[in-house]
Design a protein around this motif. Structure first.
Motif, PDB file in Angstrom:
ATOM      1  N   CYS A 144       0.842  -1.202   0.000  1.00  0.00           N
ATOM      2  CA  CYS A 144       0.000   0.000   0.000  1.00  0.00           C
ATOM      3  C   CYS A 144       0.877   1.251   0.000  1.00  0.00           C
ATOM      4  N   ARG A 146       0.123   4.116   0.979  1.00  0.00           N
ATOM      5  CA  ARG A 146      -0.100   4.960   2.164  1.00  0.00           C
ATOM      6  C   ARG A 146       0.535   4.363   3.423  1.00  0.00           C
ATOM      7  N   CYS A 147       0.149   3.104   3.730  1.00  0.00           N
ATOM      8  CA  CYS A 147       0.564   2.539   5.023  1.00  0.00           C
ATOM      9  C   CYS A 147       1.689   1.517   4.886  1.00  0.00           C
TER      10      CYS A 147
HETATM   11 ZN   LIG Z   1      -2.842   1.064   3.470  1.00  0.00          ZN
END
Ligand SMILES: [Zn+2]
Length: 239
Positions: A144, A146-147
């Motif tokens: 991911c 983002r994370c």
């Molecule tokens: Zn994520």
């Protein structure tokens, strides 16, 4: 050669992409005259050895020896549209006077593949993703954006604001239109695979993967490439 524009009565300014110096502009004196060797040899995505003279502001093309021309293959409209798109995005992404050997190899390999392709539009997503990779802009395909959590075999969401694919927790709110099914996520990995190699003719993107890659290109360029609209048919038909 990436691009040409007219200068004065008979000259052209060529935007060239070179192995040793990256992108540069050079003048072809008299290159619009019918018998000009420069004009006859510098066609889109043709490879040449050039002799350049330093001019006051721009280099002047003194001599062109054609190494490889794909002109007979690329003159077909679908292939020409894809070739125009490849040239446009390399031109847009690459800075002048900065050698980028990996991009050079990618582009010359792509030109050869295009000139022989029955499905030029099908080569576009892979070229675009590989170009992003060569520029250090390709998003991770396994995690991911983002994370950093593993995407595994779950669906993912295109997160253009972060320039990549997001997990459900981070990107699920982006809705169905940005959702990539697990098979698309696997496909995205396949399309971007074999980094550093040439474009195998048979790695095709699913329609959703192709669209996601288009969106990433647009995000990084800050605009949609003009030539993109001319290539669309292969994507609309799905694959
Ligand atoms: Zn994520």
């Amino acid at each position: 050669m990436l691009r040409a524009r007219n200068l004065g009565e008979a000259d052209r300014i060529y935007t060239l992409f070179t192995a040793s110096r990256g992108k540069l502009d050079a003048v072809g004196k008299g290159s619009r005259r019918p018998k000009s060797q420069v004009g006859g040899r510098l066609q889109i995505l043709s490879e040449s050895t050039l002799l350049l003279h330093r001019g006051r502001s721009l280099d002047v093309i003194a001599q062109v020896s054609l190494v490889r021309s794909h002109w007979l293959g690329l003159v077909e409209p679908e292939r020409f549209a894809a070739a125009s798109l490849f040239a446009e995005i390399v031109d847009a992404f690459c800075e002048p006077d900065l050698a980028m050997p990996e991009v050079y190899a990618l582009l010359t390999g792509a030109a050869a593949a295009l000139a022989a392709s029955d499905d030029p539009a099908g080569l576009v997503p892979r070229f675009q993703l590989r170009l992003l990779d060569a520029l250090g802009l390709a998003p991770p395909a396994e995690s991911c954006v983002r994370c950093g959590g593993a995407l595994g075999t779950a669906p993912a969401w295109l997160d253009v604001d972060a320039g990549g694919l997001a997990c459900e927790r981070c990107g699920g709110a982006r809705g169905e239109s940005n959702r990539l099914a697990p098979e698309d996520v696997v496909n995205f990995r396949g399309v971007g695979a074999a980094r550093g190699g040439r474009i195998p003719a048979l790695t095709f993107a699913t329609p959703r993967t192709a669209r996601a890659i288009d969106e990433l290109i647009t995000y990084h360029l800050g605009k949609r490439p003009k030539s993109r609209a001319l290539v669309g048919s292969g994507l609309a038909a799905g694959r």
